[in-house]
Design a protein around this motif. Structure first.
Motif, PDB file in Angstrom:
ATOM      1  N   ASN A  14       0.921  -1.252  -0.146  1.00 38.54           N
ATOM      2  CA  ASN A  14      -0.037   0.119   0.065  1.00 38.54           C
ATOM      3  C   ASN A  14       0.766   1.010  -0.031  1.00 38.54           C
ATOM      4  O   ASN A  14       0.732   2.161  -0.857  1.00 38.54           O
ATOM      5  N   PRO A  15       1.720   1.259   0.866  1.00 32.97           N
ATOM      6  CA  PRO A  15       2.703   2.652   0.762  1.00 32.97           C
ATOM      7  C   PRO A  15       3.475   2.961  -0.313  1.00 32.97           C
ATOM      8  O   PRO A  15       3.825   3.711  -0.821  1.00 32.97           O
ATOM      9  N   ILE A  16       3.967   1.736  -0.965  1.00 33.47           N
ATOM     10  CA  ILE A  16       4.929   1.520  -2.188  1.00 33.47           C
ATOM     11  C   ILE A  16       3.991   2.133  -3.423  1.00 33.47           C
ATOM     12  O   ILE A  16       4.350   3.066  -4.055  1.00 33.47           O
ATOM     13  N   PHE A  17       2.833   1.485  -3.518  1.00 36.15           N
ATOM     14  CA  PHE A  17       1.847   2.136  -4.436  1.00 36.15           C
ATOM     15  C   PHE A  17       1.361   3.596  -4.014  1.00 36.15           C
ATOM     16  O   PHE A  17       1.565   4.366  -5.263  1.00 36.15           O
ATOM     17  N   HIS A  18       1.203   4.076  -3.052  1.00 37.96           N
ATOM     18  CA  HIS A  18       0.581   5.304  -3.005  1.00 37.96           C
ATOM     19  C   HIS A  18       1.855   6.399  -3.038  1.00 37.96           C
ATOM     20  O   HIS A  18       1.776   7.391  -3.696  1.00 37.96           O
ATOM     21  N   LEU A  19       3.091   5.981  -2.539  1.00 40.30           N
ATOM     22  CA  LEU A  19       4.264   6.724  -2.992  1.00 40.30           C
ATOM     23  C   LEU A  19       4.447   6.835  -4.382  1.00 40.30           C
ATOM     24  O   LEU A  19       4.712   8.151  -4.912  1.00 40.30           O
ATOM     25  N   ALA A  65       9.514   6.671  -9.959  1.00 35.59           N
ATOM     26  CA  ALA A  65       7.874   6.533  -9.840  1.00 35.59           C
ATOM     27  C   ALA A  65       7.298   5.378 -10.589  1.00 35.59           C
ATOM     28  O   ALA A  65       6.570   4.765 -10.052  1.00 35.59           O
ATOM     29  N   ALA A  66       7.786   5.120 -11.630  1.00 32.91           N
ATOM     30  CA  ALA A  66       7.380   3.895 -12.346  1.00 32.91           C
ATOM     31  C   ALA A  66       7.470   2.767 -11.789  1.00 32.91           C
ATOM     32  O   ALA A  66       6.450   1.797 -11.603  1.00 32.91           O
ATOM     33  N   VAL A  67       8.716   2.508 -11.208  1.00 36.48           N
ATOM     34  CA  VAL A  67       8.844   1.272 -10.576  1.00 36.48           C
ATOM     35  C   VAL A  67       8.059   0.948  -9.460  1.00 36.48           C
ATOM     36  O   VAL A  67       7.401   0.029  -9.062  1.00 36.48           O
ATOM     37  N   LEU A  68       8.212   2.234  -8.464  1.00 37.74           N
ATOM     38  CA  LEU A  68       7.090   2.244  -7.349  1.00 37.74           C
ATOM     39  C   LEU A  68       5.595   2.045  -7.611  1.00 37.74           C
ATOM     40  O   LEU A  68       4.771   0.994  -6.959  1.00 37.74           O
ATOM     41  N   PHE A  69       5.283   2.619  -8.683  1.00 41.77           N
ATOM     42  CA  PHE A  69       3.914   2.780  -8.794  1.00 41.77           C
ATOM     43  C   PHE A  69       3.489   1.439  -9.422  1.00 41.77           C
ATOM     44  O   PHE A  69       2.169   0.670  -8.934  1.00 41.77           O
ATOM     45  N   LEU A  70       3.883   0.805 -10.477  1.00 49.90           N
ATOM     46  CA  LEU A  70       3.766  -0.459 -11.105  1.00 49.90           C
ATOM     47  C   LEU A  70       3.967  -1.392 -10.118  1.00 49.90           C
ATOM     48  O   LEU A  70       3.205  -2.316 -10.085  1.00 49.90           O
ATOM     49  N   GLY A  71       4.910  -1.683  -9.622  1.00 50.69           N
ATOM     50  CA  GLY A  71       5.627  -2.637  -8.499  1.00 50.69           C
ATOM     51  C   GLY A  71       4.597  -2.724  -7.355  1.00 50.69           C
ATOM     52  O   GLY A  71       4.036  -3.818  -7.059  1.00 50.69           O
ATOM     53  N   PHE A  81       1.994  11.494 -10.365  1.00 49.67           N
ATOM     54  CA  PHE A  81       1.001  12.663 -10.246  1.00 49.67           C
ATOM     55  C   PHE A  81       1.790  13.948 -10.425  1.00 49.67           C
ATOM     56  O   PHE A  81       1.381  14.814 -11.099  1.00 49.67           O
ATOM     57  N   GLY A  82       2.933  14.257  -9.429  1.00 49.01           N
ATOM     58  CA  GLY A  82       3.588  15.368  -9.499  1.00 49.01           C
ATOM     59  C   GLY A  82       4.157  15.671 -10.770  1.00 49.01           C
ATOM     60  O   GLY A  82       4.125  16.629 -11.205  1.00 49.01           O
TER      61      GLY A  82
END
Length: 221
Positions: free
Chosen positions: A49-54, A95-101, A60-61
């Motif tokens: 959850n925190p990895i996705f939201h980070l 951001a892509a790694v954290l968001f997708l992962g 988004f930024g």
């Protein structure tokens, strides 16, 4: 078709996004929730959850800066195209790694976890996960395909999006945009259309009360 996708569909998506969200909050406020499943499967949620939201916040930024800030503004501030591209990659790739992962981790928890989790996954949840997956994948693919700076989205996608917000869409700007970026534009519109009917509405609620509220106690059998 170009006129429909980039001159009509954005307004359909934004109208449903704004109007549908207002109607849901006004008339169906009891359903305004994430439908928390933490008590069903808590272990993997602690990290996913925190990895996705980070990753979401970082992406988004980056989108806000890249789309809403005109190119001439960053150039006037002394940031040329090569420097801007390196900065965007420095932020976009993590951001892509954290968001997708994080999203794939949440998908694994949702669809390949316990039977109770599957039983609490609705048809709308399944559609939402599919649309979000395609949106994130296409955005990630676009970022990776543009590592060599072969396409400057700030000369096409960004001014097109701003023209949409100004109620004067210039669809010609999207004519020669690479297919992966066009698909990504289509998917964000599909996400906006689905938004009012899904658990995503919770992101519009200010989280300050959540940070200060007492824990909800769940007791095992």
């Amino acid at each position: 078709m170009n006129t429909f996708f980039y001159g009509v569909l954005p307004y359909i998506a934004l109208t449903i996004f704004i109007g549908g969200t207002i109607i849901r909050y006004t008339f169906f406020e009891r359903g305004w929730t994430t439908k928390s499943s933490e008590f069903l499967a808590k272990k993997s949620l602690k990290w996913a959850n925190p990895i996705f939201h980070l990753g979401l916040l970082m992406a988004f930024g980056g989108h806000v800066i890249g789309i809403l800030v005109p190119k001439f503004v960053t150039e006037a501030a002394g940031t040329d195209e090569a420097t801007y591209h390196m900065i965007s990659l420095a932020g976009g790739l993590p951001a892509a790694v954290l968001f997708l992962g994080g999203f794939l981790w949440l998908m694994k928890r949702r669809f390949f976890g316990s039977a109770r989790m599957k039983a609490n996954t609705s048809s709308m949840d399944k559609l939402l996960y599919l649309v979000l997956l395609l949106t994130i994948l296409s955005g990630t693919a676009g970022t990776l395909s543009n590592i060599t700076a072969g396409f400057d989205y700030r000369e096409s996608i960004s001014p097109w999006f701003r023209s949409v917000l100004m109620l004067s869409p210039d669809v010609s700007l999207m004519k020669d945009v690479p297919a992966i970026f066009q698909f990504h534009m289509f998917m964000w519109m599909m996400t906006a259309i689905l938004f009012p009917f899904t658990r995503l509405v919770h992101c519009l609620s200010l989280p300050f009360e959540y940070l200060m509220r007492s824990d909800i106690v769940y007791r095992r059998k």
